[in-house]
Design an enzyme around this catalytic site. Structure first.
Site, PDB file in Angstrom:
ATOM      1  N   LYS A   1       3.398   6.013  -5.094  1.00  0.00           N
ATOM      2  CA  LYS A   1       2.206   4.717  -5.059  1.00  0.00           C
ATOM      3  C   LYS A   1       1.780   4.830  -6.244  1.00  0.00           C
ATOM      4  O   LYS A   1       0.602   5.949  -6.772  1.00  0.00           O
ATOM      5  CB  LYS A   1       1.409   5.047  -3.627  1.00  0.00           C
ATOM      6  CG  LYS A   1       0.336   3.789  -3.647  1.00  0.00           C
ATOM      7  CD  LYS A   1      -0.474   3.872  -2.384  1.00  0.00           C
ATOM      8  CE  LYS A   1      -1.569   2.859  -2.561  1.00  0.00           C
ATOM      9  NZ  LYS A   1      -2.318   2.808  -0.942  1.00  0.00           N
TER      10      LYS A   1
ATOM     11  N   LYS B   1       5.802   1.942  -4.406  1.00  0.00           N
ATOM     12  CA  LYS B   1       5.043   0.729  -4.137  1.00  0.00           C
ATOM     13  C   LYS B   1       4.185   0.739  -5.492  1.00  0.00           C
ATOM     14  O   LYS B   1       3.688   1.743  -5.924  1.00  0.00           O
ATOM     15  CB  LYS B   1       3.904   1.327  -3.148  1.00  0.00           C
ATOM     16  CG  LYS B   1       2.799   0.297  -2.815  1.00  0.00           C
ATOM     17  CD  LYS B   1       1.791   0.835  -1.612  1.00  0.00           C
ATOM     18  CE  LYS B   1       0.889  -0.136  -1.597  1.00  0.00           C
ATOM     19  NZ  LYS B   1      -0.183   0.185  -0.623  1.00  0.00           N
TER      20      LYS B   1
HETATM   21  C1  PBG Z   1      -4.683   1.504   1.128  1.00  0.00           C
HETATM   22  C2  PBG Z   1      -3.789   0.517   0.810  1.00  0.00           C
HETATM   23  C3  PBG Z   1      -3.450  -0.229  -0.258  1.00  0.00           C
HETATM   24  C4  PBG Z   1      -2.450  -1.124   0.025  1.00  0.00           C
HETATM   25  C5  PBG Z   1      -1.884  -0.546   1.097  1.00  0.00           C
HETATM   26  N1  PBG Z   1      -2.647   0.509   1.659  1.00  0.00           N
HETATM   27  C6  PBG Z   1      -4.595  -0.841  -1.245  1.00  0.00           C
HETATM   28  C7  PBG Z   1      -4.992   0.520  -2.183  1.00  0.00           C
HETATM   29  O1  PBG Z   1      -4.413   1.602  -2.218  1.00  0.00           O
HETATM   30  O2  PBG Z   1      -6.092   0.103  -2.752  1.00  0.00           O
HETATM   31  C8  PBG Z   1      -2.015  -2.252  -0.711  1.00  0.00           C
HETATM   32  C9  PBG Z   1      -0.942  -3.193  -0.205  1.00  0.00           C
HETATM   33  C10 PBG Z   1      -0.802  -4.429  -0.973  1.00  0.00           C
HETATM   34  O3  PBG Z   1      -1.380  -4.790  -1.894  1.00  0.00           O
HETATM   35  O4  PBG Z   1      -0.190  -5.364  -0.323  1.00  0.00           O
HETATM   36  N2  PBG Z   1      -4.643   2.730   1.420  1.00  0.00           N
END
Ligand code: PBG
Length: 323
Positions: free
Chosen positions: A194, A247
């Site tokens: 991520k 991601k």
């Molecule tokens: C946070 C989380 C995020 C997303 C999913 N879980 C945002 C972040 O890490 O700030 C983003 C998903 C998206 O942008 O569709 N735990």
């Protein structure tokens, strides 16, 4: 000329015969934002077509999606400010509307797969995925909070636990806690690679979860790195993950491919909020053909090696392909 590649493209029948990648609704996971007020339905300004659903409304929305053939869902909680604390205790509170609605959803739709989100940010006054002290995101202190949250979610009936927090060692402690409590059949989809991405903006609008200070670069990955994704994936497998996730997806297709080449676990591509917003905005302006662009982007993720795709486009895709 002995080789004329166009011969294999000369009709739809032949193109179909030699098609290397397929994409169907069974590959898709649809994210839903749930809010506490049962009858709420509010559109997210930066994600046209995506809503925050109240705990009642979300049931009929799922019913509609199931009729369209969608079988996999992930829930994200829109937590009211009054429940937020430094350590996010509300995340494992038995009165938590997110846990209660999950139980209700699985009662009504036992056949679907329901995935959770594990991280502190929706519950935290700091808006970070871990506990913050003096501007530092504490790793090991956060782990038991994530484990408790995961156990509460397993007890509520979620089929798949989705740790999105990027703390080191969290898969191991979550797996151990689930197993110790007889939830050895509850799966874990690790957000393995991520990245600290600008493409999460619309999601943070939806949840009102933008960090109050600083950024997420000390735990989410540097977009410049690919080898590091292999390390993260390797650790998640050792620690007990069932699925690996990359991601965002579209700007990271090489990472999806690399994980696919190197590991045997199924890979999920998270086609994030900002990627959805780009396509929707351009289409709503008449600059792109929505149906074609949406399908081409999803297909590219499958071609790169994704088994499943977590995407806000899932309902539009299902509608387009309804038999
Ligand atoms: C946070 C989380 C995020 C997303 C999913 N879980 C945002 C972040 O890490 O700030 C983003 C998903 C998206 O942008 O569709 N735990």
């Amino acid at each position: 000329m002995y080789q004329r590649p166009r011969r294999n493209r000369k009709s739809a029948a032949i193109r179909g015969m030699v098609e290397e990648t397929n994409l169907s609704v069974s590959h898709l996971i649809y994210p839903l934002f749930v809010a506490e007020n049962p009858d709420e339905k509010s559109e997210i300004a930066s994600m046209p077509g995506i809503f925050r659903w109240g705990t009642e409304k979300v049931l009929s929305e799922i019913e509609e999606c199931v009729e369209l053939g969608i079988q996999n869902f992930v829930l994200f909680p829109v937590v009211p400010e009054k429940y937020k604390t430094k350590r996010g205790e509300y995340s494992a509170d038995e009165k938590n509307f997110y846990l209660k609605v999950a139980t209700e959803i699985k009662k009504r739709f036992p056949q679907i797969s329901l995935m959770s989100d594990v991280a502190l940010d929706p519950y935290s006054t700091d808006g970070h995925d871990g506990i913050v002290e003096n501007g530092i995101i504490l790793n090991d202190e956060t782990l038991p909070v994530l484990a408790n949250m995961s156990l509460a979610q397993a007890q509520a009936g979620f089929d798949i636990i989705g740790p999105s927090d990027m703390m080191d060692g969290r898969i191991a402690i979550i797996r151990e806690t689930l197993d110790d409590n007889d939830y050895d059949q509850t799966s874990i989809m690790a957000y393995s690679a991520k990245y600290a991405s600008a493409f999460y903006g619309p999601f943070r609008d939806a949840l009102d979860s933008t960090p109050k200070s600083g950024d997420k670069k000390t735990y989410q990955m540097n977009p410049a790195n690919k080898k590091e994704a292999l390390l993260e994936a390797m650790l998640d497998i050792e620690e007990g993950a069932d699925f690996l996730m990359v991601k965002p997806a579209l700007a990271y297709l090489d990472v999806i491919h690399s994980l696919k080449e190197n590991f045997v676990l199924p890979i999920t591509a998270y086609n994030v909020s900002g990627e959805y917003a780009m396509v929707k905005a351009a289409a709503n302006n008449g600059w792109l053909n929505y149906d074609a662009t949406m399908q081409e982007t999803l297909l590219s993720m499958r071609r790169a090696g994704a088994n499943a795709i977590l995407t806000y486009h899932a309902k539009d895709f299902a509608q387009l392909h309804k038999k």
